[in-house]
Design a protein around this motif. Structure first.
Motif, PDB file in Angstrom:
ATOM      1  N   ALA A  83       0.844  -1.198   0.000  1.00 51.80           N
ATOM      2  CA  ALA A  83       0.000   0.000   0.000  1.00 51.80           C
ATOM      3  C   ALA A  83       0.881   1.251   0.000  1.00 51.80           C
ATOM      4  O   ALA A  83       2.006   1.241   0.501  1.00 51.80           O
ATOM      5  CB  ALA A  83      -0.900   0.010   1.228  1.00 51.80           C
ATOM      6  N   PRO A  84       0.377   2.347  -0.560  1.00 46.56           N
ATOM      7  CA  PRO A  84       1.133   3.600  -0.533  1.00 46.56           C
ATOM      8  C   PRO A  84       1.486   3.978   0.907  1.00 46.56           C
ATOM      9  O   PRO A  84       0.696   3.784   1.831  1.00 46.56           O
ATOM     10  CB  PRO A  84       0.162   4.613  -1.151  1.00 46.56           C
ATOM     11  N   ARG A  85       2.670   4.491   1.093  1.00 50.30           N
ATOM     12  CA  ARG A  85       3.138   4.852   2.430  1.00 50.30           C
ATOM     13  C   ARG A  85       2.572   6.209   2.834  1.00 50.30           C
ATOM     14  O   ARG A  85       2.618   7.167   2.058  1.00 50.30           O
ATOM     15  CB  ARG A  85       4.665   4.887   2.443  1.00 50.30           C
ATOM     16  N   GLY A  89       2.095  15.489   8.508  1.00 51.91           N
ATOM     17  CA  GLY A  89       2.914  16.642   8.862  1.00 51.91           C
ATOM     18  C   GLY A  89       3.198  16.737  10.340  1.00 51.91           C
ATOM     19  O   GLY A  89       4.321  17.034  10.749  1.00 51.91           O
ATOM     20  N   ASP A  90       2.192  16.493  11.190  1.00 51.49           N
ATOM     21  CA  ASP A  90       2.360  16.551  12.644  1.00 51.49           C
ATOM     22  C   ASP A  90       2.028  15.173  13.219  1.00 51.49           C
ATOM     23  O   ASP A  90       0.858  14.845  13.441  1.00 51.49           O
ATOM     24  CB  ASP A  90       1.433  17.604  13.239  1.00 51.49           C
ATOM     25  N   PRO A  91       3.027  14.340  13.447  1.00 55.47           N
ATOM     26  CA  PRO A  91       2.765  12.970  13.915  1.00 55.47           C
ATOM     27  C   PRO A  91       2.169  12.894  15.310  1.00 55.47           C
ATOM     28  O   PRO A  91       1.710  11.832  15.730  1.00 55.47           O
ATOM     29  CB  PRO A  91       4.160  12.321  13.876  1.00 55.47           C
ATOM     30  N   PHE A  92       2.136  14.002  16.064  1.00 60.51           N
ATOM     31  CA  PHE A  92       1.524  13.988  17.390  1.00 60.51           C
ATOM     32  C   PHE A  92      -0.008  14.000  17.302  1.00 60.51           C
ATOM     33  O   PHE A  92      -0.684  13.636  18.257  1.00 60.51           O
ATOM     34  CB  PHE A  92       2.001  15.187  18.213  1.00 60.51           C
ATOM     35  N   ILE A  93      -0.543  14.401  16.160  1.00 58.33           N
ATOM     36  CA  ILE A  93      -1.995  14.506  16.012  1.00 58.33           C
ATOM     37  C   ILE A  93      -2.625  13.150  15.753  1.00 58.33           C
ATOM     38  O   ILE A  93      -3.691  12.817  16.294  1.00 58.33           O
ATOM     39  CB  ILE A  93      -2.354  15.487  14.877  1.00 58.33           C
ATOM     40  N   ALA A  94      -1.996  12.315  14.938  1.00 61.23           N
ATOM     41  CA  ALA A  94      -2.600  11.038  14.584  1.00 61.23           C
ATOM     42  C   ALA A  94      -1.564  10.118  13.936  1.00 61.23           C
ATOM     43  O   ALA A  94      -0.531  10.581  13.429  1.00 61.23           O
ATOM     44  CB  ALA A  94      -3.773  11.242  13.629  1.00 61.23           C
ATOM     45  N   GLU A  95      -1.854   8.841  13.973  1.00 61.22           N
ATOM     46  CA  GLU A  95      -1.134   7.867  13.164  1.00 61.22           C
ATOM     47  C   GLU A  95      -2.039   7.504  11.994  1.00 61.22           C
ATOM     48  O   GLU A  95      -3.261   7.391  12.166  1.00 61.22           O
ATOM     49  CB  GLU A  95      -0.791   6.621  13.973  1.00 61.22           C
ATOM     50  N   VAL A  96      -1.451   7.311  10.828  1.00 67.23           N
ATOM     51  CA  VAL A  96      -2.235   7.053   9.620  1.00 67.23           C
ATOM     52  C   VAL A  96      -1.843   5.699   9.034  1.00 67.23           C
ATOM     53  O   VAL A  96      -0.661   5.369   8.936  1.00 67.23           O
ATOM     54  CB  VAL A  96      -2.010   8.152   8.566  1.00 67.23           C
ATOM     55  N   SER A  97      -2.841   4.904   8.664  1.00 67.96           N
ATOM     56  CA  SER A  97      -2.604   3.631   7.985  1.00 67.96           C
ATOM     57  C   SER A  97      -3.670   3.466   6.914  1.00 67.96           C
ATOM     58  O   SER A  97      -4.476   4.368   6.673  1.00 67.96           O
ATOM     59  CB  SER A  97      -2.632   2.472   8.983  1.00 67.96           C
ATOM     60  N   THR A 103      -5.808   1.415  -1.887  1.00 66.43           N
ATOM     61  CA  THR A 103      -4.597   2.201  -2.099  1.00 66.43           C
ATOM     62  C   THR A 103      -4.920   3.685  -2.198  1.00 66.43           C
ATOM     63  O   THR A 103      -5.167   4.197  -3.288  1.00 66.43           O
ATOM     64  CB  THR A 103      -3.877   1.745  -3.381  1.00 66.43           C
ATOM     65  N   PRO A 104      -4.940   4.395  -1.078  1.00 72.58           N
ATOM     66  CA  PRO A 104      -5.164   5.842  -1.125  1.00 72.58           C
ATOM     67  C   PRO A 104      -4.024   6.542  -1.861  1.00 72.58           C
ATOM     68  O   PRO A 104      -2.887   6.073  -1.876  1.00 72.58           O
ATOM     69  CB  PRO A 104      -5.191   6.242   0.359  1.00 72.58           C
ATOM     70  N   THR A 105      -4.344   7.682  -2.454  1.00 74.12           N
ATOM     71  CA  THR A 105      -3.330   8.487  -3.130  1.00 74.12           C
ATOM     72  C   THR A 105      -3.560   9.957  -2.807  1.00 74.12           C
ATOM     73  O   THR A 105      -4.634  10.345  -2.342  1.00 74.12           O
ATOM     74  CB  THR A 105      -3.404   8.296  -4.659  1.00 74.12           C
ATOM     75  N   GLU A 269     -11.163   6.097   0.459  1.00 75.87           N
ATOM     76  CA  GLU A 269     -10.018   5.349  -0.066  1.00 75.87           C
ATOM     77  C   GLU A 269      -9.362   4.445   0.974  1.00 75.87           C
ATOM     78  O   GLU A 269      -8.196   4.069   0.841  1.00 75.87           O
ATOM     79  CB  GLU A 269      -8.977   6.299  -0.664  1.00 75.87           C
ATOM     80  N   GLY A 270     -10.105   4.094   2.025  1.00 79.51           N
ATOM     81  CA  GLY A 270      -9.562   3.162   3.012  1.00 79.51           C
ATOM     82  C   GLY A 270      -8.601   3.757   4.014  1.00 79.51           C
ATOM     83  O   GLY A 270      -7.850   3.042   4.685  1.00 79.51           O
ATOM     84  N   ILE A 271      -8.611   5.083   4.175  1.00 81.85           N
ATOM     85  CA  ILE A 271      -7.732   5.720   5.161  1.00 81.85           C
ATOM     86  C   ILE A 271      -8.179   5.347   6.570  1.00 81.85           C
ATOM     87  O   ILE A 271      -9.377   5.322   6.868  1.00 81.85           O
ATOM     88  CB  ILE A 271      -7.752   7.258   5.000  1.00 81.85           C
ATOM     89  N   VAL A 272      -7.233   5.052   7.446  1.00 83.27           N
ATOM     90  CA  VAL A 272      -7.507   4.751   8.851  1.00 83.27           C
ATOM     91  C   VAL A 272      -6.700   5.728   9.709  1.00 83.27           C
ATOM     92  O   VAL A 272      -5.489   5.865   9.544  1.00 83.27           O
ATOM     93  CB  VAL A 272      -7.123   3.300   9.205  1.00 83.27           C
TER      94      VAL A 272
END
Length: 483
Positions: A83-85, A89-97, A103-105, A269-272
């Motif tokens: 999957a696309p990596r 910008g601010d990793p303290f706000i959220a983790e994204v998977s 395959t989000p783009t 697009e399946g963003i978590v």
């Protein structure tokens, strides 16, 4: 005590009864003759079955290797390895998977104004953890707490817990945990003011709760030891409510959204998202880019797995000495693999976009093995990273679909030209040979019985003739003696 004697062979007993004295074991002779009469046919069929079993084993290994290769490729795609990596910008706000298989783009803007939370309720003080709470019914209703108001969620069944006159704060906490099935977490805390019952719910605005302590006392006192003392409603809150249940509130590309949990699924697009902080007024960006290194890694592993399969195929399908040297299913698999690098796996793509495994660097050597052309793969990834990534999905087209179809086609038991068809044919031949072996065993037994019967009869006649000759000899000897 009676002595048990070994059972005699019926044929031997018959011969003995006739007074046989020739010294020949006619029963064993009948066994040997009947066995020799059918030994060639039997050994020939058994030898054929052994060869067929070896063919079945070899064909099964090839079929399973091909199926496992396709399955492993599908697993790597489904688990998000390709999957696309995501970067934020601010990793303290959220983790994204991402959701496996999707395959989000592109780039998204994220602003979090509120995190999801659960209701926390702390009871009024008790003297000690083993204080009794009073007999009655402890009822919990679920819904949304909004200031002094409460809106019950009728889709959630209220909990009704029977409380006996010997239940303490600790035993009541245990009953709450058991009855709620994990929806509530209750325990007893020893604070500075005494023992207190703490109850925590699940995240989400609709997972708030109220407590009705219905005392069995004739006149409830709302004091420690009377169950009504534990009742709680938002309108009469006296500080017991420490945290209100609430949803997470955020905007994705300025679109307002909410979630009962800080782990947010069902996004475009399946963003978590796994939310961890707020950033009101300072949106951060979430960007998805194709991971070229992951595609290179998968193609390298894929090439190695193909060569493992080819190694088994060349050994088992060798024209001289191969177990499946003249097998049509093996020959068809060889032809399929020889076409693999040039086969179109992505039809209807625009001109210049990658469409074959050859475009991903897979090349075929003269001996049937495969090699990864890293220069061609790198060129494809540089020229069309999105096109290359699109080839690794679980959809109707792509690398996985091609290998999955290849495995299915070669496993078809209804196709006589496939490995599956070969297995059906070899299994049928073994079944036919087993039936012939059964008939041979029956014919051998019939011959043994007839030979035993005939030889026993012959022995009887020989014995009778010997007795007659002995009598005549005695008479002759008597006559000669009298002279």
């Amino acid at each position: 005590m009676a002595v048990l004697r070994p059972m005699e062979n019926p044929g031997s007993s018959i011969i003995s009864a006739f007074g046989a004295g020739s010294g020949v074991d006619f029963v064993q002779l009948a066994n040997d003759l009947s066995d020799a009469s059918f030994s060639f046919q039997r050994e020939n069929l058994q030898s054929r079955n052994e060869a067929l079993e070896a063919r079945i084993s070899a064909a099964s290994v090839l079929r399973n290797s091909l199926t496992n290769l396709a399955s492993a490729l599908g697993d790597r795609i489904r688990t998000g390895d390709l999957a696309p990596r995501a970067t934020i910008g601010d990793p303290f706000i959220a983790e994204v998977s991402t959701t496996p298989g999707l395959t989000p783009t592109g780039t998204y803007e994220l602003e979090v104004s509120q995190l999801a939370d659960s209701q926390t309720l702390v009871s009024q003080d008790f003297g000690a953890v083993d204080d009794t709470v009073g007999e009655g019914t402890f009822r919990i209703r679920f819904g949304a707490v909004d200031g002094a108001g409460f809106t019950e969620d009728t889709s959630q069944t209220p909990l009704e817990i029977d409380v006996s006159d010997i239940d303490t704060l600790e035993t009541l906490a245990g009953k709450i945990n058991s009855a709620s099935g994990g929806a509530l977490d209750a325990y007893v805390a020893n604070g500075s003011g005494g023992a207190q019952l703490v109850i925590k719910g699940q995240q989400g605005a609709s997972n708030g709760f109220t407590i009705e302590g219905e005392s069995s006392a004739a006149v409830p006192t709302s004091t420690p030891g009377d169950l009504s003392y534990l009742s709680w409603q938002p309108a009469t809150d006296a500080g017991e409510l420490r945290q209100t249940a609430q949803d997470a509130l955020f905007e994705l590309d300025t679109v307002p959204m909410n979630s009962a949990s800080n782990t947010v699924t069902g996004l475009p697009e399946g963003i978590v998202l796994d939310l961890s902080a707020t950033n009101i007024g300072s949106p951060t960006t979430v960007t998805f880019a194709n991971d070229s290194s992951a595609i290179t890694s998968v193609m390298s592993d894929f090439t190695a797995a193909l060569n493992d399969l080819v190694g088994v195929l060349n050994a088992e399908g060798a024209a001289l000495g191969g177990t499946l040297g003249n097998d049509p299913g093996t020959r068809e698999l060889k032809r399929d693999l020889s076409r693999l690098t040039s086969e179109t796996v992505m039809p209807n793509v625009e001109e210049g976009e990658p469409s074959t495994l050859g475009d991903l660097g897979l090349s075929l050597n003269r001996d049937g093995t495969f090699e990864l052309d890293t220069e061609r793969l790198t060129a494809t990834l540089d020229a069309s990273p999105d096109g290359a990534a699109a080839m690794f999905t679980t959809g109707a087209f792509g690398v996985f679909a091609t290998m999955d179809n290849l495995a299915r086609d070669n496993s078809l038991r209804t196709d006589p030209g496939s490995l599956g068809g070969s297995l059906v044919r070899y299994e049928a031949l073994i079944e036919n040979n087993d039936e012939r072996l059964t008939r041979i065993a029956e014919q051998q037994e019939t011959l043994r019985s007839r030979l035993t019967r005939d030889l026993v009869a012959a022995e009887s006649r020989i014995s009778t003739s010997q007795s007659t000759l002995s009598f005549l000899q005695q008479q002759i000897d008597a006559w000669n003696g009298s002279n």
